[in-house]
Write a protein that holds these residues in place. Structure first.
Motif, short mmCIF file in Angstrom:
data_model
loop_
_atom_site.label_atom_id
_atom_site.label_comp_id
_atom_site.label_asym_id
_atom_site.label_seq_id
_atom_site.Cartn_x
_atom_site.Cartn_y
_atom_site.Cartn_z
N THR A 51 10.47 8.53 -8.44
CA THR A 51 10.04 7.32 -9.14
C THR A 51 8.59 7.52 -9.56
OG1 THR A 51 11.51 5.92 -7.84
CG2 THR A 51 9.64 4.83 -8.89
N TRP A 52 8.26 7.08 -10.78
CA TRP A 52 6.89 7.22 -11.27
C TRP A 52 6.06 6.01 -10.81
CZ3 TRP A 52 4.08 11.07 -12.87
CH2 TRP A 52 2.84 10.81 -13.46
N LEU A 53 5.01 6.28 -10.04
CA LEU A 53 4.08 5.25 -9.59
C LEU A 53 2.99 5.11 -10.64
CD1 LEU A 53 2.90 3.31 -7.42
CD2 LEU A 53 1.73 5.32 -6.47
N VAL A 54 2.99 3.97 -11.34
CA VAL A 54 1.97 3.71 -12.34
C VAL A 54 0.67 3.33 -11.64
CG1 VAL A 54 1.31 2.26 -14.32
CG2 VAL A 54 3.70 3.00 -14.03
N SER A 55 0.77 2.39 -10.68
CA SER A 55 -0.41 1.97 -9.94
C SER A 55 -0.03 1.33 -8.62
CB SER A 55 -1.26 1.00 -10.77
OG SER A 55 -0.58 -0.22 -10.94
N SER A 56 -0.99 1.31 -7.72
CA SER A 56 -0.84 0.68 -6.41
C SER A 56 -2.13 -0.07 -6.12
CB SER A 56 -0.57 1.75 -5.35
OG SER A 56 -0.55 1.19 -4.06
N VAL A 57 -2.01 -1.39 -5.92
CA VAL A 57 -3.20 -2.22 -5.74
C VAL A 57 -3.03 -3.08 -4.50
CG1 VAL A 57 -4.63 -4.02 -6.79
CG2 VAL A 57 -3.57 -2.28 -8.24
N GLY A 58 -4.02 -3.05 -3.62
CA GLY A 58 -3.99 -3.93 -2.45
C GLY A 58 -4.06 -5.38 -2.89
N THR A 59 -3.27 -6.23 -2.25
CA THR A 59 -3.28 -7.65 -2.63
C THR A 59 -4.37 -8.42 -1.90
OG1 THR A 59 -1.62 -8.27 -0.98
CG2 THR A 59 -0.81 -7.62 -3.16
N GLN A 60 -5.01 -7.81 -0.93
CA GLN A 60 -6.20 -8.35 -0.29
C GLN A 60 -7.28 -7.27 -0.35
OE1 GLN A 60 -3.33 -8.31 1.98
NE2 GLN A 60 -2.67 -10.34 1.42
N ALA A 61 -8.48 -7.65 0.00
CA ALA A 61 -9.60 -6.71 -0.06
C ALA A 61 -9.70 -5.87 1.21
CB ALA A 61 -10.90 -7.46 -0.31
N GLY A 62 -8.56 -5.37 1.67
CA GLY A 62 -8.53 -4.55 2.87
C GLY A 62 -7.44 -5.04 3.81
N PRO A 63 -7.33 -4.40 4.97
CA PRO A 63 -6.30 -4.78 5.95
C PRO A 63 -6.56 -6.20 6.49
CG PRO A 63 -7.23 -2.62 6.47
CD PRO A 63 -8.09 -3.22 5.41
N VAL A 64 -5.47 -6.86 6.86
CA VAL A 64 -5.53 -8.21 7.42
C VAL A 64 -5.01 -8.15 8.86
CG1 VAL A 64 -4.62 -10.56 7.24
CG2 VAL A 64 -5.21 -9.28 5.17
N TYR A 65 -5.76 -8.74 9.77
CA TYR A 65 -5.36 -8.74 11.19
C TYR A 65 -4.16 -9.65 11.39
CZ TYR A 65 -5.74 -8.92 16.28
OH TYR A 65 -5.49 -8.81 17.63
N VAL A 66 -3.12 -9.14 12.05
CA VAL A 66 -1.89 -9.89 12.30
C VAL A 66 -1.92 -10.50 13.70
CG1 VAL A 66 0.62 -9.72 12.47
CG2 VAL A 66 -0.61 -8.43 10.71
N GLY A 67 -2.45 -9.77 14.66
CA GLY A 67 -2.49 -10.25 16.03
C GLY A 67 -2.15 -9.14 17.00
N ARG A 68 -1.94 -9.54 18.24
CA ARG A 68 -1.64 -8.59 19.31
C ARG A 68 -0.23 -8.87 19.83
NH1 ARG A 68 -6.31 -7.69 23.59
NH2 ARG A 68 -7.06 -6.43 21.87
N ASP A 69 0.56 -7.81 20.02
CA ASP A 69 1.93 -8.00 20.51
C ASP A 69 1.95 -8.13 22.04
OD1 ASP A 69 1.83 -5.41 21.57
OD2 ASP A 69 3.31 -4.58 20.18
N ALA A 70 3.13 -8.27 22.61
CA ALA A 70 3.28 -8.46 24.06
C ALA A 70 2.79 -7.25 24.85
CB ALA A 70 4.73 -8.76 24.40
N GLY A 71 2.69 -6.09 24.21
CA GLY A 71 2.22 -4.87 24.87
C GLY A 71 0.73 -4.64 24.68
N ASP A 72 -0.02 -5.67 24.28
CA ASP A 72 -1.46 -5.58 24.04
C ASP A 72 -1.82 -4.59 22.93
OD1 ASP A 72 -2.38 -7.59 25.74
OD2 ASP A 72 -2.41 -6.23 27.47
N ARG A 73 -0.92 -4.44 21.94
CA ARG A 73 -1.15 -3.53 20.82
C ARG A 73 -1.50 -4.36 19.59
NH1 ARG A 73 4.51 -0.50 21.86
NH2 ARG A 73 5.10 -2.67 21.64
#
Length: 140
Positions: free
Chosen positions: A99-121
């Protein structure tokens, strides 16, 4: 090869992890975050823009969730930032499934924190709007 499989293989090509298409190993997975390994990436699709029925382009949004090792939020964020830096602005190239990738653009200005799972990850999310040239079906 699905779009998610192509993006997973792209992440491997970029040195961001190991994708095994059977889902039995590596650290890049599709759709669901496995219990192990601790540090992992999982890809899924989010709603994207409506595609034009006459033009051979799609704009899917791919979410890459990055999970780190227990109680190591800094390393998890650094990995998520590395993913963002590698794929934000990427374009004009073939994906591993042709597949030809024309462009890839982040929808936010960087990673967004989701939280911590039950395993402290800690988990972070990188969402990318990709423009793909896909001359298939009625749009050839």
């Amino acid at each position: 090869m699905t779009i998610l499989e192509e993006v997973a293989a792209l992440l491997e090509e970029l040195g961001l992890g190991n994708y095994e298409s059977g889902g039995t190993g590596g650290d890049i997975f599709l759709l669901a975050m496995p219990a192990t390994p601790d540090a992992a990436l999982v890809l899924s699709r989010l709603p994207g823009a409506e595609s034009d029925a006459r033009l051979p382009y799609d704009e899917p949004v791919v979410q890459i969730r990055v999970r780190g090792t227990p109680k190591n939020a800094v390393a998890a964020e650094a990995k998520a930032q590395a993913v963002y830096d590698a794929v934000h602005g990427l374009g004009n190239r073939r994906l591993p499934g042709n597949t030809w990738l024309v462009s890839s653009v982040g929808t936010q200005a960087g990673p967004v924190y989701v939280g911590r799972d039950a395993g402290d990850r800690d988990e972070w999310s990188v969402a990318l709007r990709m423009e793909l040239h896909r001359p298939v079906g009625n749009r050839a």
